[in-house]
Scaffold this motif. Structure first.
Motif, short mmCIF file in Angstrom:
data_model
loop_
_atom_site.label_atom_id
_atom_site.label_comp_id
_atom_site.label_asym_id
_atom_site.label_seq_id
_atom_site.Cartn_x
_atom_site.Cartn_y
_atom_site.Cartn_z
N THR A 60 33.63 37.51 35.45
CA THR A 60 33.75 38.55 36.48
C THR A 60 32.63 39.56 36.26
O THR A 60 32.52 40.14 35.18
N ASP A 61 31.81 39.73 37.28
CA ASP A 61 30.72 40.72 37.22
C ASP A 61 30.97 41.81 38.25
O ASP A 61 31.07 41.54 39.44
N THR A 62 31.08 43.04 37.76
CA THR A 62 31.24 44.21 38.61
C THR A 62 30.09 45.15 38.31
O THR A 62 29.98 45.64 37.17
N ASP A 64 27.67 48.06 37.41
CA ASP A 64 27.84 49.39 36.82
C ASP A 64 26.88 50.32 37.55
O ASP A 64 25.70 50.39 37.23
N GLU A 92 29.66 45.65 32.81
CA GLU A 92 29.66 44.87 34.04
C GLU A 92 30.39 43.53 33.94
O GLU A 92 30.96 43.07 34.91
#
Length: 172
Positions: A60-62, A64, A92
């Motif tokens: 999961t990449d969110t 920053d 992230e």
């Protein structure tokens, strides 16, 4: 044989002060070849750990936004949560879907996954001169390599626990 939990428990005191001795398990050649196959599988896993099929971890990449706005890479965290089955790499990226068996395989007194995370942490030298001139390691430069390594180590850990459980259940 040396990975057999029954052997390790029975000869724990001897193994602390002597060289290990190989017991002969089983009464037939078929028993010997069964143990030999487990040993071969363990050797293949541990010697060729970088070539094993990576475990299918969910990434999961969110983004920053604060770090991106400041022009900085995401802050390295490298924290494992065995209860949730996840590893937070940085602000992230999170890896999920790590099975409980992966956390039970130990190298010494630590889980193999924890050992990998510890090796890639950013450590700052105390001496300011050394820190200024030689501190060039950044986790962001190795992030993809670490993700691949964690997937392979997860596979090795799960398979090793499976083989060792089969050894424990085998007749002697």
């Amino acid at each position: 044989m040396l990975h057999d939990p029954v052997y390790r428990e029975k000869y724990a005191q001897n193994l602390k002060r002597e060289f290990p001795r190989i017991p002969l398990y089983g009464t037939s050649p078929a028993d010997f070849w069964h143990w030999a196959a487990w040993g071969e599988a363990l050797m293949a896993l541990h010697i060729g750990y970088e070539a094993v099929a990576p475990f299918p971890l969910a990434r999961t990449d969110t983004p920053d936004e604060k770090a991106r706005a400041a022009g900085l890479p995401p802050k390295a965290i490298l924290r494992a949560d065995p209860a949730a089955g996840c590893i937070t790499l940085d602000t992230e990226t999170t890896l999920r879907g790590i099975p409980p068996e992966a956390w039970t395989y130990k190298l010494g007194n630590r889980c193999a996954l924890d050992w990998v995370l510890d090796q890639y942490k950013e450590k700052k030298p105390k001496d300011p001169t050394i820190r200024e001139k030689f501190d060039t390691y950044r986790f962001a430069d190795y992030k993809e390599k670490v993700i691949d390594l964690l997937a392979c180590v997860t596979t090795v850990s799960v398979e090793t626990v499976r083989i060792v459980a089969a050894m424990k259940a085998a007749g002697r």
